[in-house]
Design a protein around this motif. Structure first.
Motif, PDB file in Angstrom:
ATOM      1  N   PHE B 102       0.812  -1.210   0.000  1.00  0.00           N
ATOM      2  CA  PHE B 102       0.000   0.000   0.000  1.00  0.00           C
ATOM      3  C   PHE B 102       0.846   1.261   0.000  1.00  0.00           C
ATOM      4  O   PHE B 102       0.357   2.329  -0.375  1.00  0.00           O
ATOM      5  N   SER B 103       2.112   1.161   0.398  1.00  0.00           N
ATOM      6  CA  SER B 103       2.951   2.360   0.465  1.00  0.00           C
ATOM      7  C   SER B 103       3.166   2.978  -0.911  1.00  0.00           C
ATOM      8  O   SER B 103       3.523   4.150  -1.012  1.00  0.00           O
ATOM      9  N   LEU B 104       2.947   2.208  -1.966  1.00  0.00           N
ATOM     10  CA  LEU B 104       3.180   2.728  -3.315  1.00  0.00           C
ATOM     11  C   LEU B 104       1.941   3.372  -3.913  1.00  0.00           C
ATOM     12  O   LEU B 104       1.976   3.899  -5.017  1.00  0.00           O
ATOM     13  N   ALA B 123       5.150   6.926  -0.733  1.00  0.00           N
ATOM     14  CA  ALA B 123       6.318   7.055  -1.594  1.00  0.00           C
ATOM     15  C   ALA B 123       5.873   7.159  -3.036  1.00  0.00           C
ATOM     16  O   ALA B 123       4.906   6.530  -3.446  1.00  0.00           O
ATOM     17  N   ASN B 124       6.584   7.978  -3.790  1.00  0.00           N
ATOM     18  CA  ASN B 124       6.276   8.162  -5.194  1.00  0.00           C
ATOM     19  C   ASN B 124       7.485   7.714  -6.002  1.00  0.00           C
ATOM     20  O   ASN B 124       8.381   8.480  -6.292  1.00  0.00           O
ATOM     21  N   LEU B 187       5.675   4.360 -15.801  1.00  0.00           N
ATOM     22  CA  LEU B 187       5.302   3.372 -14.792  1.00  0.00           C
ATOM     23  C   LEU B 187       4.844   4.038 -13.507  1.00  0.00           C
ATOM     24  O   LEU B 187       4.345   3.392 -12.606  1.00  0.00           O
ATOM     25  N   ASN B 188       5.057   5.355 -13.431  1.00  0.00           N
ATOM     26  CA  ASN B 188       4.727   6.090 -12.211  1.00  0.00           C
ATOM     27  C   ASN B 188       3.207   6.214 -12.060  1.00  0.00           C
ATOM     28  O   ASN B 188       2.515   6.700 -12.956  1.00  0.00           O
ATOM     29  N   LEU B 189       2.682   5.776 -10.925  1.00  0.00           N
ATOM     30  CA  LEU B 189       1.229   5.751 -10.744  1.00  0.00           C
ATOM     31  C   LEU B 189       0.629   7.154 -10.785  1.00  0.00           C
ATOM     32  O   LEU B 189      -0.473   7.354 -11.278  1.00  0.00           O
TER      33      LEU B 189
END
Lengths: 123, 344
Positions: B102-104, B123-124, B187-189
């Motif tokens: 979940f941290s992502l 975290a990003n 790939l970055n959410l």
């Protein structure tokens, strides 16, 4: 660390992981401390719906599971190969498209072969 | 004295803010688990034309807390022939990986307060979604270890079955996500969400959405894909031997995974915290957070709805469905999307 904002992000993940670790350890320790302990011969036998187990459970298991694991490794690595390609598809353009179609074609041959040999059947 | 401490700490403010944020998010996540359990039991009750828990506290909200307290005070039986270390390790791995995944997950627009830019995430990372898949698949270890260490035939079968199921559907999960990644080129959410400002990806990638949702349900071991814990055939599968709080930990992991998976579907396909048609004001961070929560809430309700609608699918059909239908469809979606992107 300050110059590379991305590395500090991993530090936050580590903080989060430490919190998770504390929670997990806390639950395990609390339940071990708070719960009663009255072991009896009946309780310490593997549960098999009331029947006394005759042999160890760690024995043979169907080879199907091993083949599925192998197929997974092969196909999942292919998928991971596709990730950088997907990110850079705009720059790669037509060349990248042809390359990946060749790649998927070869993968497809393997897939059809596995299907034909019954690798995907469960009986 | 205090001034010098503040001066010393000033360059590290972002680290402190981030760490505090991580702790707050972890507490929020963990406290949402009992709420989700309550929601599921209430909704299941309504689906089955009964009331569901309504005695403990208002609307029965105290029920999950009462249950977890009860489980905490229960004897946790470890049977003699079990591998003790692995037996304790397995539920820990399940919960740990579920929380860390979940941290992502970003769940709101970054906002500014006291000259500090605060992002609504732990975290990003620039490899966001890859990292999510990497950590979440570690959870399979917990289930396999539970099955192996119990020294019980049902547990072993359950553990093997669920690991085979989860790795098979992970393939579809990865392939379906590729369509979205191709459209965004990242790939970055957070960037994936930003790219959906005007049109959510569900309209561009309907097939990928359906595939991802099905695979997501299978990944979280929810009905109709709840074969790991098929009560009628495997006596609860990999957690047959678990009792007390260790048993509850498996469910804690499952419910956290449900939240994470719903959040991931929202981020990838439903436009994250962007609201369409209805304009929502920002109000610091409340607006986007609310939009995101509503979307996740609806997805969670659908997950519960699925459980009370569909019967469990047979194991051989589950595997053939995954390998013979979902994987080729995902491949097809990938190829069609890539052609469209290169040509237009």
């Amino acid at each position: 660390m300050r110059n590379d904002p991305n590395m500090s992000e991993y530090f936050f993940i580590a903080v989060f992981a430490v919190v998770a670790l504390v929670v997990v350890a806390g639950i395990l320790i609390l339940s071990a401390v708070l719960g009663p302990k009255n072991p009896s011969p009946q309780k310490t036998v593997p549960y098999e719906c009331g029947i006394i187990p005759t042999e160890e459970a760690k024995g043979r298991y169907p080879v199907r599971f091993a083949t599925i694991a192998m197929l997974f490794i092969i196909f999942d690595i292919e998928v991971v190969f596709m990730y950088p390609w997907a990110v850079a598809l705009d720059q790669l353009g037509f060349f990248g498209l042809i390359e990946m179609f060749l790649f998927i074609f070869i993968l497809g041959i393997a897939y059809v072969y596995i299907w034909g040999r019954g690798g995907l059947e469960w009986d | 004295m205090i001034d010098s401490v503040i001066d010393f700490l000033a360059p590290y403010t972002f680290l402190i803010v981030g760490a505090v944020k991580a702790v707050i998010i972890a507490i929020g996540l963990l406290s949402s688990v009992p709420l989700l359990v309550w929601l599921e039991r209430r909704l299941m009750g309504r689906f089955q034309v009964r009331l569901g828990p309504n005695r403990v506290g208002p609307f029965g909200l105290g029920q999950p807390f009462a249950d977890s307290l009860k489980l905490l005070f229960k004897e946790s039986i470890v049977q003699n022939s079990a591998d003790k270390f692995l037996f304790y390790l397995a539920p820990a791995v399940v919960v740990f990986t579920a929380i860390v995944t979940f941290s992502l997950i970003p769940f709101g627009k970054p906002f500014e307060i006291f000259d500090q830019k605060i992002g609504m995430w732990v975290a990003n990372v620039n490899v966001g979604i890859l990292f999510v898949f990497a950590i979440s698949s570690m959870g399979i270890y917990g289930i396999v270890l539970a099955g192996l260490s119990s020294n019980n035939k049902y547990s072993l079968m359950g553990g093997l079955r669920s690991s085979a199921q989860m790795i098979s559907y992970e393939l579809t999960l990865g392939l379906a996500a590729l369509g979205v990644i191709m459209i965004t080129g990242s790939l970055n959410l957070q960037e994936i969400v930003d790219a959906q400002k005007t049109v959510p990806n569900i309209l561009l990638q309907p097939l990928a959405f359906v595939l991802f949702y099905i695979a997501g349900v299978a990944e979280t071991n929810r009905a109709p894909f709840d074969l790991p814990e098929a009560e009628q055939e495997l006596v609860a599968g990999f957690h047959t031997e678990y009792s007390g709080m260790k048993f509850a930990m498996f469910f804690m992991g499952e419910y956290i995974n449900m939240i994470t998976m719903s959040a991931l579907i929202t981020l990838l396909f439903l436009g994250g915290w962007h609201s369409y048609i209805i304009p929502v004001p920002d109000l610091l961070f409340i607006g986007p957070l609310l939009v995101f929560s509503v979307k996740v809430f609806i997805l969670l309700c659908i997950l519960i709805w699925l459980r009370s609608t569909f019967p469990r699918i047979r194991y051989d059909r589950l595997m053939t469905f995954g390998w013979k239908i979902l994987v080729p469809l995902a491949m097809l979606n990938l190829m069609v999307t890539s052609v469209f992107i290169v040509i237009f």
